[in-house]
Design an enzyme around this catalytic site. Structure first.
Site, PDB file in Angstrom:
ATOM      1  N   ASN A  56      71.503  16.061   4.508  1.00 21.27           N
ATOM      2  CA  ASN A  56      72.441  17.856   4.592  1.00 21.27           C
ATOM      3  C   ASN A  56      71.168  18.754   5.554  1.00 21.27           C
ATOM      4  O   ASN A  56      72.587  19.465   6.428  1.00 21.27           O
ATOM      5  CB  ASN A  56      71.812  18.384   3.611  1.00 21.27           C
TER       6      ASN A  56
ATOM      7  N   TYR B 248      79.336  20.958  17.092  1.00 20.01           N
ATOM      8  CA  TYR B 248      79.656  20.526  15.976  1.00 20.01           C
ATOM      9  C   TYR B 248      80.530  20.113  15.561  1.00 20.01           C
ATOM     10  O   TYR B 248      80.640  19.241  14.358  1.00 20.01           O
ATOM     11  CB  TYR B 248      78.988  22.112  15.030  1.00 20.01           C
TER      12      TYR B 248
ATOM     13  N   THR C 270      73.225  31.793   5.513  1.00 20.17           N
ATOM     14  CA  THR C 270      71.890  31.288   5.171  1.00 20.17           C
ATOM     15  C   THR C 270      71.667  31.163   6.952  1.00 20.17           C
ATOM     16  O   THR C 270      73.192  32.046   7.417  1.00 20.17           O
ATOM     17  CB  THR C 270      72.127  29.607   5.653  1.00 20.17           C
TER      18      THR C 270
HETATM   19  P1  NAP Z   1      69.833  26.270   7.330  1.00 22.57           P
HETATM   20  O1  NAP Z   1      69.156  27.113   6.759  1.00 22.57           O
HETATM   21  O2  NAP Z   1      70.135  26.778   8.859  1.00 22.57           O
HETATM   22  O3  NAP Z   1      69.497  25.043   7.139  1.00 22.57           O
HETATM   23  C1  NAP Z   1      69.692  23.932   7.798  1.00 22.57           C
HETATM   24  C2  NAP Z   1      68.936  23.130   7.411  1.00 22.57           C
HETATM   25  O4  NAP Z   1      68.841  21.915   8.694  1.00 22.57           O
HETATM   26  C3  NAP Z   1      66.819  23.639   7.955  1.00 22.57           C
HETATM   27  O5  NAP Z   1      66.414  23.071   7.101  1.00 22.57           O
HETATM   28  C4  NAP Z   1      66.856  22.847   8.959  1.00 22.57           C
HETATM   29  O6  NAP Z   1      65.406  22.160   9.052  1.00 22.57           O
HETATM   30  C5  NAP Z   1      67.595  21.138   9.066  1.00 22.57           C
HETATM   31  N1  NAP Z   1      67.579  21.188  10.370  1.00 22.57           N
HETATM   32  C6  NAP Z   1      68.267  21.703  11.655  1.00 22.57           C
HETATM   33  N2  NAP Z   1      67.970  20.451  12.669  1.00 22.57           N
HETATM   34  C7  NAP Z   1      67.063  19.573  12.307  1.00 22.57           C
HETATM   35  C8  NAP Z   1      66.605  19.063  13.022  1.00 22.57           C
HETATM   36  N3  NAP Z   1      66.834  17.979  14.099  1.00 22.57           N
HETATM   37  N4  NAP Z   1      65.867  17.644  12.395  1.00 22.57           N
HETATM   38  C9  NAP Z   1      65.439  18.112  10.995  1.00 22.57           C
HETATM   39  N5  NAP Z   1      65.648  19.281  10.305  1.00 22.57           N
HETATM   40  C10 NAP Z   1      66.608  20.016  10.937  1.00 22.57           C
HETATM   41  O7  NAP Z   1      71.933  26.302   7.493  1.00 22.57           O
HETATM   42  P2  NAP Z   1      72.590  25.785   6.054  1.00 22.57           P
HETATM   43  O8  NAP Z   1      73.658  26.819   6.202  1.00 22.57           O
HETATM   44  O9  NAP Z   1      71.454  25.818   4.638  1.00 22.57           O
HETATM   45  O10 NAP Z   1      72.803  23.802   6.723  1.00 22.57           O
HETATM   46  C11 NAP Z   1      72.726  23.433   5.959  1.00 22.57           C
HETATM   47  C12 NAP Z   1      74.038  22.220   6.130  1.00 22.57           C
HETATM   48  O11 NAP Z   1      75.117  22.640   5.857  1.00 22.57           O
HETATM   49  C13 NAP Z   1      74.259  21.831   7.508  1.00 22.57           C
HETATM   50  O12 NAP Z   1      74.723  20.320   7.948  1.00 22.57           O
HETATM   51  C14 NAP Z   1      75.281  22.757   7.814  1.00 22.57           C
HETATM   52  O13 NAP Z   1      76.177  22.668   9.506  1.00 22.57           O
HETATM   53  C15 NAP Z   1      76.248  22.564   7.280  1.00 22.57           C
HETATM   54  N6  NAP Z   1      77.258  24.059   7.001  1.00 22.57           N
HETATM   55  C16 NAP Z   1      76.865  25.415   6.462  1.00 22.57           C
HETATM   56  C17 NAP Z   1      77.785  25.660   6.657  1.00 22.57           C
HETATM   57  C18 NAP Z   1      77.443  27.841   6.271  1.00 22.57           C
HETATM   58  O14 NAP Z   1      78.201  27.941   6.957  1.00 22.57           O
HETATM   59  N7  NAP Z   1      76.091  28.056   6.651  1.00 22.57           N
HETATM   60  C19 NAP Z   1      79.505  26.418   6.373  1.00 22.57           C
HETATM   61  C20 NAP Z   1      79.433  24.132   6.473  1.00 22.57           C
HETATM   62  C21 NAP Z   1      78.324  23.493   6.136  1.00 22.57           C
HETATM   63  P3  NAP Z   1      64.147  22.814  10.068  1.00 22.57           P
HETATM   64  O15 NAP Z   1      64.424  23.739  11.570  1.00 22.57           O
HETATM   65  O16 NAP Z   1      63.151  23.473   9.435  1.00 22.57           O
HETATM   66  O17 NAP Z   1      63.714  21.758  11.213  1.00 22.57           O
END
Ligand code: NAP
Length: 256
Positions: free
Chosen positions: A90, A157, A192
Site C-alpha cells: 500500500n 504518480y 490522509t
Molecule cells: P499517507 O497517510 O501519506 O500514507 C502513505 C504511507 O506510505 C505512509 O505510511 C508512508 O510511510 C509510506 N511510504 C511513502 N513512501 C514510502 C517509502 N519510500 N518507503 C516506505 N514507505 C513509504 O497516505 P495514504 O493516503 O494512506 O496512502 C496510502 C496509499 O493510498 C498510497 O499508495 C496512496 O498513493 C494511495 N491513495 C491515496 C489516496 C488519498 O486520497 N489519500 C487516493 C488514492 C490512492 P513513511 O512516510 O513513514 O515512510
C-alpha cells in the site's frame, strides 16, 4: 467472525493513513501482521496499539524502494509467525508534481520507484512465501487517478498507479494456478496526509473541490478503504483476481 483468523499479513505504508487503518483492522480480524514504513516511531506506536488489543504485530522500518527491505519483511513474517498468506502493498506517495516540462528525470524515477518498482520488489519476495503456504493473495494500492480520471500536474504518480494495474493483471494470470489472487485497490480521495486537500500549502477551497469530485460528495476515512483491503485479503474474495476494485465514492462516474 474473524475474517483473517490464522492468516499472516504484510502491510506496507503502515505508519499512516490507509495502511495504518488496514494493519489495525487486519489484526482485529485475527491476522498476525508485519508492518513497515520509514517512520520507526509511528510503527512502534502502531505495534503497541495492536498488542494492547491482544493482536500480534512485528515492525520493521525501511524504504520500499530498497530491495533488501522486501526480502527482510518476508523473512520476518516466516521467522516470527511461520509464513505469509497475504500482503497489502500500500505504500505510495504523490512524489514529483508539476507541469511536464518542469519535471526532472530524478523526480520521475523516484516517484515510479516508490509507487511501482516497490510493487515489483514486494511481489518478487512475497510470492514464493505465499506459494509455500499453498496460496494466498496480494493487494496493491493503486488509485482512481491514472485509471478513470486524469489530473494536471501528477503525471509520474498517475503513470505509476496505472502501471500497478498492468502488473496486477499479469501476476493474476501468472499466479492463479498456484492459488494466489492478485488485485489492485483503487481508493478515491481519502482523508490522509497524501490527499491533495491536505498537502501543506493547499488552498482552503481545495478540500471542497476534492469532495465535490465524488458522487458521495465527501472523501473517505482511511478505515473505509481498509475495509475494502480486508475484503480483498479475505476468503470472501476467493474468486476475485486480476481486479481493479474501485472504492472511490463514485469519483469515477460522477459528472457534477
Ligand atoms: P499517507 O497517510 O501519506 O500514507 C502513505 C504511507 O506510505 C505512509 O505510511 C508512508 O510511510 C509510506 N511510504 C511513502 N513512501 C514510502 C517509502 N519510500 N518507503 C516506505 N514507505 C513509504 O497516505 P495514504 O493516503 O494512506 O496512502 C496510502 C496509499 O493510498 C498510497 O499508495 C496512496 O498513493 C494511495 N491513495 C491515496 C489516496 C488519498 O486520497 N489519500 C487516493 C488514492 C490512492 P513513511 O512516510 O513513514 O515512510
Amino acid at each position: 467472525m474473524s475474517r483473517l483468523e490464522g492468516k499472516i499479513a504484510i502491510v506496507t505504508g503502515a505508519s499512516s493513513g490507509i495502511g495504518r487503518a488496514a494493519a489495525l483492522l487486519f489484526a482485529r480480524e485475527g491476522a498476525k501482521v508485519v508492518v513497515t514504513a520509514r517512520n520507526e516511531n509511528a510503527l512502534a506506536e502502531l505495534a503497541d496499539e495492536i498488542a494492547r488489543e491482544d493482536g500480534e504485530a512485528a515492525a520493521l522500518a525501511g524504504d520500499v524502494r530498497d530491495e533488501a527491505l522486501h526480502e527482510a519483511l518476508v523473512e520476518l513474517a516466516v521467522r516470527r509467525f511461520g509464513g505469509l498468506d497475504t500482503a497489502f502493498n500500500n505504500a505510495g506517495a504523490l512524489g514529483a508534481m508539476g507541469e511536464i516540462s518542469s519535471l526532472t528525470i530524478e523526480g520521475w524515477r523516484e516517484t515510479l520507484d516508490t509507487n511501482l518498482t516497490s510493487a515489483f520488489l514486494a511481489a518478487k519476495y512475497q510470492v514464493p512465501a505465499i506459494a509455500a503456504r499453498g496460496g494466498g493473495s496480494l493487494t496493491f494500492t493503486s488509485s482512481f487517478v491514472g485509471h478513470t480520471a486524469g489530473f494536471a500536474g501528477v503525471a509520474p504518480y498517475a503513470a505509476g498507479k496505472a502501471g500497478l494495474i498492468g502488473l496486477v493483471q499479469a501476476l493474476a494470470v501468472e499466479l492463479g494456478a498456484r492459488g494466489i489472487r492478485v488485485n489492485a485497490l483503487l481508493p478515491g480521495g481519502t482523508d490522509t496526509p497524501a490527499n491533495f486537500a491536505n498537502l501543506p500549502g493547499a488552498a482552503p477551497e481545495t478540500r471542497g473541490f476534492v469532495e465535490g469530485l465524488h458522487a458521495l460528495k465527501r472523501i473517505a476515512q482511511p478505515e473505509e478503504i481498509a475495509e475494502a483491503a480486508l475484503y480483498l485479503a479475505s476468503d470472501g474474495a476467493s474468486f476475485v483476481t486480476g481486479a481493479a476494485l474501485l472504492a472511490d465514492g463514485g469519483a469515477s462516474v460522477a459528472r457534477g
